[in-house]
Scaffold this motif. Structure first.
Motif, PDB file in Angstrom:
ATOM      1  N   LEU A 343       0.835  -1.211   0.000  1.00 26.53           N
ATOM      2  CA  LEU A 343       0.000   0.000   0.000  1.00 26.53           C
ATOM      3  C   LEU A 343       0.870   1.260   0.000  1.00 26.53           C
ATOM      4  CD1 LEU A 343      -2.686   1.488   0.203  1.00 26.53           C
ATOM      5  CD2 LEU A 343      -2.731   0.994   2.653  1.00 26.53           C
ATOM      6  N   LEU A 344       1.918   1.256   0.833  1.00 26.55           N
ATOM      7  CA  LEU A 344       2.813   2.419   0.865  1.00 26.55           C
ATOM      8  C   LEU A 344       3.462   2.651  -0.496  1.00 26.55           C
ATOM      9  CD1 LEU A 344       4.508   1.958   4.354  1.00 26.55           C
ATOM     10  CD2 LEU A 344       3.031   3.864   3.650  1.00 26.55           C
ATOM     11  N   ALA A 345       3.891   1.571  -1.133  1.00 25.68           N
ATOM     12  CA  ALA A 345       4.509   1.702  -2.460  1.00 25.68           C
ATOM     13  C   ALA A 345       3.503   2.245  -3.471  1.00 25.68           C
ATOM     14  CB  ALA A 345       5.053   0.352  -2.918  1.00 25.68           C
ATOM     15  N   ALA A 346       2.264   1.761  -3.394  1.00 23.55           N
ATOM     16  CA  ALA A 346       1.238   2.237  -4.329  1.00 23.55           C
ATOM     17  C   ALA A 346       0.908   3.703  -4.055  1.00 23.55           C
ATOM     18  CB  ALA A 346      -0.020   1.376  -4.213  1.00 23.55           C
ATOM     19  N   GLU A 347       0.859   4.079  -2.771  1.00 23.91           N
ATOM     20  CA  GLU A 347       0.563   5.479  -2.434  1.00 23.91           C
ATOM     21  C   GLU A 347       1.646   6.409  -2.960  1.00 23.91           C
ATOM     22  OE1 GLU A 347      -2.135   5.375   1.591  1.00 23.91           O
ATOM     23  OE2 GLU A 347       0.001   4.980   1.795  1.00 23.91           O
ATOM     24  N   GLU A 348       2.877   5.928  -2.892  1.00 23.73           N
ATOM     25  CA  GLU A 348       3.971   6.743  -3.405  1.00 23.73           C
ATOM     26  C   GLU A 348       3.806   6.959  -4.912  1.00 23.73           C
ATOM     27  OE1 GLU A 348       8.766   6.374  -3.357  1.00 23.73           O
ATOM     28  OE2 GLU A 348       7.651   5.549  -1.658  1.00 23.73           O
ATOM     29  N   LEU A 349       3.493   5.896  -5.626  1.00 24.65           N
ATOM     30  CA  LEU A 349       3.256   6.023  -7.070  1.00 24.65           C
ATOM     31  C   LEU A 349       2.066   6.937  -7.342  1.00 24.65           C
ATOM     32  CD1 LEU A 349       3.646   2.346  -8.317  1.00 24.65           C
ATOM     33  CD2 LEU A 349       5.155   4.274  -8.839  1.00 24.65           C
ATOM     34  N   ALA A 350       1.024   6.776  -6.528  1.00 21.14           N
ATOM     35  CA  ALA A 350      -0.195   7.562  -6.740  1.00 21.14           C
ATOM     36  C   ALA A 350       0.067   9.044  -6.519  1.00 21.14           C
ATOM     37  CB  ALA A 350      -1.306   7.073  -5.818  1.00 21.14           C
ATOM     38  N   SER A 351       0.928   9.358  -5.542  1.00 27.68           N
ATOM     39  CA  SER A 351       1.161  10.775  -5.264  1.00 27.68           C
ATOM     40  C   SER A 351       2.194  11.378  -6.206  1.00 27.68           C
ATOM     41  CB  SER A 351       1.601  10.967  -3.812  1.00 27.68           C
ATOM     42  OG  SER A 351       2.871  10.396  -3.637  1.00 27.68           O
ATOM     43  N   GLU A 352       3.099  10.533  -6.720  1.00 25.00           N
ATOM     44  CA  GLU A 352       4.113  11.033  -7.647  1.00 25.00           C
ATOM     45  C   GLU A 352       3.480  11.702  -8.853  1.00 25.00           C
ATOM     46  OE1 GLU A 352       6.780   7.948  -8.900  1.00 25.00           O
ATOM     47  OE2 GLU A 352       7.697   7.896  -6.915  1.00 25.00           O
ATOM     48  N   ASN A 353       2.390  11.133  -9.287  1.00 25.05           N
ATOM     49  CA  ASN A 353       1.725  11.724 -10.437  1.00 25.05           C
ATOM     50  C   ASN A 353       0.227  11.663 -10.235  1.00 25.05           C
ATOM     51  OD1 ASN A 353       0.606  12.354 -12.909  1.00 25.05           O
ATOM     52  ND2 ASN A 353       2.447  11.673 -13.980  1.00 25.05           N
ATOM     53  N   ALA A 354      -0.326  12.806  -9.867  1.00 22.53           N
ATOM     54  CA  ALA A 354      -1.749  12.840  -9.535  1.00 22.53           C
ATOM     55  C   ALA A 354      -2.601  12.416 -10.720  1.00 22.53           C
ATOM     56  CB  ALA A 354      -2.140  14.217  -9.046  1.00 22.53           C
ATOM     57  N   ALA A 355      -2.057  12.538 -11.929  1.00 21.89           N
ATOM     58  CA  ALA A 355      -2.832  12.117 -13.093  1.00 21.89           C
ATOM     59  C   ALA A 355      -2.811  10.598 -13.253  1.00 21.89           C
ATOM     60  CB  ALA A 355      -2.291  12.773 -14.353  1.00 21.89           C
ATOM     61  N   GLY A 356      -2.005   9.952 -12.399  1.00 22.57           N
ATOM     62  CA  GLY A 356      -2.025   8.489 -12.408  1.00 22.57           C
ATOM     63  C   GLY A 356      -1.245   7.889 -13.556  1.00 22.57           C
ATOM     64  N   LYS A 357      -0.258   8.598 -14.067  1.00 18.36           N
ATOM     65  CA  LYS A 357       0.517   8.080 -15.202  1.00 18.36           C
ATOM     66  C   LYS A 357       1.293   6.827 -14.849  1.00 18.36           C
ATOM     67  CE  LYS A 357      -0.413  10.298 -18.854  1.00 18.36           C
ATOM     68  NZ  LYS A 357      -0.338  11.702 -19.137  1.00 18.36           N
ATOM     69  N   ALA A 358       1.387   6.548 -13.511  1.00 19.79           N
ATOM     70  CA  ALA A 358       2.189   5.401 -13.106  1.00 19.79           C
ATOM     71  C   ALA A 358       1.362   4.129 -12.987  1.00 19.79           C
ATOM     72  CB  ALA A 358       2.889   5.691 -11.789  1.00 19.79           C
TER      73      ALA A 358
END
Lengths: 361, 391
Positions: A343-358
Motif C-alpha cells: 500500500l505504501l509503495a502504491a501510495e507513493e506512485l499515486a502521489s508522484e503523479n496525480a494524473a495516475g501516469k504510473a
C-alpha cells in the motif's frame, strides 16, 4: 516479452522436482517433520550443498551460483509443493546477508554446507512485550523469539541495538512449538560472543529473497492443493457419480485455479522485477507475498473441505499444507506488514503523479 | 523471462502519449461532469474523438494496411489501451463495430462489404451495435431465436435483440439470426441490418440502473434485409462470432486493469486527504492493491504469451473474472470507506471531482454479467482448464 522461464531454468525446475521426489517424498517429509529432533535431514542438506542449492543466490566469490530471485522462486515453488522440511530459505537468506556484509568466506562455508546460520530478527512474540538483543564489548545479550531451526544453527545473524551481529554458538534456547509440526522455532537467550557486521538494513535487503521465496513456496502449496482436490473429487463418488461433476464444487475449484494462476503471475513477475531492478519491485513483492500466502491458506482449506472427513484425518496429508500455508503467511513478512508495504509503495506512485501516469504497474 | 517493454515499444508509448496530450482537449471525466453535456452530447463528443484517433492512425492498427493497419502488434495494442486509460480519454464510440464487426468483414466478408462498411465505421459516420443477446438467450447464446427466412433476394427477420449497446444511437447492427431451427450451432447466420432505414425494425431505449440508456432493445417485425448483407455463408454465423470474439485481445490484457489502477490510485489519494488512515481501512486498501497487482501480473503474462504467438486460451476467462470481481470490490470498498459523501451523484455541487464513485459503483454490477457472466466463466475454467467431468 516472455513469461516462460528459460531452458536452463526449466532444467533447474526438473532437477529440483526429481531431487525432492527421489529424496523426500511426502512420507519422508512427514517423518522428518513429525518425528525427528532436527526437523530435517542432514543427509539432504549435504546433498543440497553438493548440488549448489545452498549457495543458489550467493555470488561466485562467496561460493555461490550467482543466480537470482527467479531461480530461487523456481526452487522454492517445488519445495512448497513437496512440503520439504528444513531451514532452506533461512539459510539462503543468511548467506546472502553475509555476502552483503562482505563476509564472503562465511557465506561460502554456508554454501558448502559446513556451517549453518539463520537469522534472528524478531524481538518478541506479542506486541507490547519487552525483548530484543543488545551488543556491547564483543558480546550479544538479550533474547529473540521465533528463531527458525535455532537448535541446528552454528551461528546466528542477529539484529541488535548497534546493528547486525554474527553471534557464535552454542545457544541457550527454549523450544517454541506451533500448530505446524514442521517448524522448529526457539526463543534464544543470548550471552554470546559476537562480531558486529554493519547496519541492520543489510538484513532487509537479503530478506527480500526470503519473502519472495516464501511467496513461491505458497504458490507451490496453492498449485498442489488444487491438483490434489481435482484428483480426489474425480475419484470420489457420491449419489452415484464423481463429486467433481457437481457445479457447486466445480466453481470452487475454478476459484482455486484463479488463486494458483494469480499467485504464479504475481510471484514470477515480482521475482523478475527484483532481478531486473524495476522500480516497482516493492509494490509487487509485498503484493505477491500477501496474496500468495493468503491464497495458499484458502486453497488448503478448500482442499480439506472437498476431501470431506478424510481431509480432517492425520493420515491424509492435506493438513500438512494447511499448516505450512499458515507458517508462510505469518513469517518472512507477515501478511499485514506485506499489505501495508504494498500500500505504501502504491501510495507513493499515486502521489508522484496525480494524473495516475504510473498506474501501468 | 522478460516482462519489460522493448525500446521500440517505449518509443511508441511516448509518441502516443505526446499525441494524446496534444489532441485531448478535455478529459472524459470532465466531460461527464459538465452539466451541459446530456447523453446525446456525450455521444457526439465521442464521435469527434474517435475521428481524431482515426486520423492519428490509432484505429485498426493491426488490420491490413488499406483499412488503417500499420503492422502493429498485440503489445502496441495493449499500450494503446493503457495510454487511453491513463489519459482519461473518451472510450472509442464504435468499439463494438471495430472490435467485432470489422474483423468479421476482414476475414469473412466480401470485398464489396468491406468497402461499403469499414471506412464509415472507422470515421464514426455510422455507429454499429452488436445484436447477439436476446431476452431468452443470454449466457446460453446459442439458444437465440431471431428468425431469418429467405424470400427471394431478402432475409425476412422476426424476433428481438436486447442489451444492444448504443442502440439509441446506432445506425447499423450486426445480428446473429437463426436460419435453421434444427441445427443449434450450424443454423445461425451473421447478418448486417440498417437500423434507420429498414421497415419493421424498431429500437427502444432500455433504461438501466444508473438512469442512463446506453442500451436498447431492437424489435424485428417482418424486416426485409438484402441477402447481400449476409457475412460469409448461411449457417456460418456462430463460427464467425466465436472467431471474432478472440481477435482484439491485446488491448484487453492491460487496458481495463490500468483503468482500474487509476481509480484505485484516486481512492488512495482521497483516503489520505480525508484522513482515512485507520488500520482496518488500510488493510482493505492494501488488499485492493495486492489484487490489482494480480490483475496486472496476469495481464502482462497473457500479453507476453500473445507477443510470442501463443494462441489465446482460457486466460481470457481468468482475466475477465478477476477484473470484473475486483472492479466491483474496488467500488464497493470506496463507497464503504468514503462514507456518505460517496453517495453523491456527479452533478451534485458537493461531489468530489476525482472519480464518480456512486455511478461507477452501480455500473460495475453489469461487469460480472456481460461478455460471459462470472458463472459462465467458472464453467469454462472447470471444463476447459481443469478438465472436470461434466454431469
Amino acid at each position: 516479452m516472455r513469461f516462460d522461464i528459460s531452458e536452463d531454468q526449466q532444467l533447474l525446475r526438473d532437477a529440483t522436482r526429481d531431487f525432492l521426489a527421489g529424496e523426500c517424498p511426502m512420507e519422508a517429509a512427514r517423518r522428518l517433520a513429525e518425528e525427528s529432533d532436527e526437523g530435517y535431514s542432514a543427509d539432504h542438506w549435504a546433498k543440497l550443498a553438493e548440488l549448489g542449492y545452498l549457495g543458489l543466490v550467493a555470488g561466485e566469490q562467496a561460493g555461490g551460483q550467482g543466480m537470482g530471485a527467479v531461480e530461487l522462486v523456481i526452487v522454492a515453488e517445488e519445495m512448497g509443493r513437496a512440503c520439504f522440511p528444513g531451514p532452506y530459505l533461512d539459510v539462503v537468506v543468511a548467506a546472502r546477508a553475509l555476502e552483503l556484509a562482505e563476509r564472503d568466506s562465511v557465506a561460502a562455508d554456508i554454501a558448502a554446507g559446513k556451517l549453518t546460520v539463520v537469522l534472528a530478527t524478531r524481538d518478541t512474540v506479542w506486541p507490547g512485550e519487552s525483548g530484543g538483543a543488545t551488543f556491547a564489548d564483543g558480546r550479544v545479550t538479550g533474547s529473540k523469539a521465533f528463531v527458525p531451526f535455532a537448535a541446528s544453527a552454528d551461528k546466528l545473524l542477529v539484529t541488535t541495538d548497534k546493528g547486525l551481529a554474527l553471534v557464535d554458538g552454542p545457544f541457550r534456547l527454549d523450544a517454541m512449538t506451533t500448530m505446524d509440526e514442521a517448524t522448529r522455532f526457539a526463543r534464544v537467550n543470548f550471552d554470546n560472543t559476537a562480531e558486529l557486521l554493519g547496519d541492520n538494513a543489510l538484513v532487509e535487503k537479503a530478506n527480500e529473497l526470503g519473502t519472495i521465496g516464501s511467496a513461491a513456496m505458497a504458490l507451490g502449496v496453492c498449485q498442489v492443493t488444487l491438483e490434489m482436490t481435482v484428483e480426489y473429487t474425480r475419484e470420489r463418488e457420491a449419489f452415484g457419480r464423481p463429486i467433481a461433476t457437481f457445479q457447486a464444487l466445480q466453481h470452487r475449484m475454478a476459484d482455486m485455479l484463479l488463486r494458483a494462476e494469480g499467485s504464479r503471475s504475481l510471484v514470477y513477475r515480482a521475482a523478475w522485477a527484483l532481478d531486473a531492478g524495476q522500480s516497482e519491485a516493492a509494490l509487487m513483492l509485498g503484493s505477491a507475498k500477501a496474496w500468495a500466502a493468503e491464497s495458499a491458506l484458502a486453497n488448503s482449506r478448500e482442499c480439506l473441505q472437498m476431501h470431506g472427513g478424510n481431509g480432517f484425518t492425520w493420515e491424509y496429508s492435506v493438513h500438512r499444507y494447511l499448516k505450512l500455508a499458515g507458517t508462510l503467511d505469518q513469517f518472512n513478512g507477515a501478511r499485514d506488514e506485506m499489505l501495508e508495504s504494498a500500500l505504501l509503495a502504491a501510495e507513493e506512485l499515486a502521489s508522484e503523479n496525480a494524473a495516475g501516469k504510473a498506474a501501468t504497474g | 523471462m522478460d516482462l519489460g517493454f522493448s525500446t521500440e515499444h517505449e518509443k511508441f508509448r511516448s509518441e502516443l502519449r505526446a499525441w494524446l496530450s496534444d489532441n485531448l482537449e478535455q478529459s472524459w471525466s470532465e466531460s461527464l461532469r459538465d452539466r451541459g453535456n446530456d447523453e446525446h452530447a456525450l455521444i457526439e463528443l465521442r464521435r469527434q474523438w474517435q475521428r481524431r484517433m482515426y486520423q492519428g492512425g490509432y484505429l485498426g492498427m493491426r488490420w491490413p494496411a488499406e483499412w488503417g493497419g500499420r503492422g502493429a502488434t498485440e503489445v502496441e495494442e495493449a499500450i494503446l489501451a493503457q495510454e487511453i486509460a491513463l489519459a482519461d480519454a473518451p472510450p472509442i464510440l464504435n468499439a463494438l463495430g471495430l472490435g467485432l464487426c470489422a474483423p468479421a468483414l476482414i476475414h469473412h466478408g466480401s470485398e464489396e462489404q468491406r468497402r461499403r462498411f469499414i471506412p464509415p465505421m472507422l470515421n464514426a459516420d455510422e455507429i454499429w451495435c452488436q445484436g447477439f443477446s436476446e431476452p431468452g438467450a443470454g449466457s446460453d447464446l446459442a439458444s437465440l431465436r431471431l428468425k431469418a427466412v429467405v424470400d427471394g433476394d431478402f432475409f425476412v427477420l422476426n424476433g428481438q435483440k436486447c442489451w444492444t449497446t448504443y442502440g439509441p444511437w446506432g445506425d447499423w447492427i450486426f445480428v446473429l439470426a437463426r436460419n435453421d431451427a434444427e441445427d443449434r450451432y450450424g443454423g445461425i447466420s451473421f447478418i448486417l441490418v440498417d437500423l434507420r432505414n429498414t421497415e419493421g425494425v424498431e429500437v427502444r431505449p432500455l433504461k438501466q440502473i444508473t438512469g442512463e440508456s446506453e442500451f436498447g432493445e431492437v424489435f424485428f417485425d417482418n424486416a426485409r434485409v438484402p441477402r447481400s448483407q449476409l457475412v460469409g455463408e448461411t449457417g456460418q454465423g456462430w463460427k464467425i462470432a466465436m472467431t471474432v470474439l478472440g481477435y482484439e485481445r491485446g488491448g484487453a490484457t492491460l487496458g481495463p486493469a490500468t483503468e482500474l489502477g487509476t481509480d484505485l490510485f484516486a481512492l488512495l489519494r482521497t483516503c489520505r486527504e480525508l484522513g482515512i488512515t485507520d488500520t482496518a481501512s488500510r488493510a482493505k486498501l492494501g488488499l485492493l492493491v495486492a489484487e490489482w497487482q494480480v490483475l496486472m501480473a496476469n495481464g502482462y503474462r497473457t500479453l507476453a504469451g500473445l507477443s510470442e504467438g501463443n494462441a489465446p486460451g482460457p486466460e481470457s476467462s481468468i482475466q475477465k473474472l478477476v477484473w470484473s470481481e475486483l472492479d466491483q470490490r474496488l467500488r464497493a470498498t470506496a463507497i464503504e470507506l468514503l462514507g456518505p459523501g460517496a453517495q453523491l451523484s456527479r452533478h451534485d455541487p458537493s461531489a468530489r471531482t476525482d472519480v464518480d464513485w456512486s455511478r461507477n459503483y452501480l455500473w460495475a454490477r453489469a461487469e460480472t454479467i456481460f461478455s460471459g457472466s462470472s458463472e459462465i466463466q467458472r464453467n469454462i475454467i472447470a471444463k476447459r482448464v481443469l478438465g472436470l467431468p461434466q454431469a
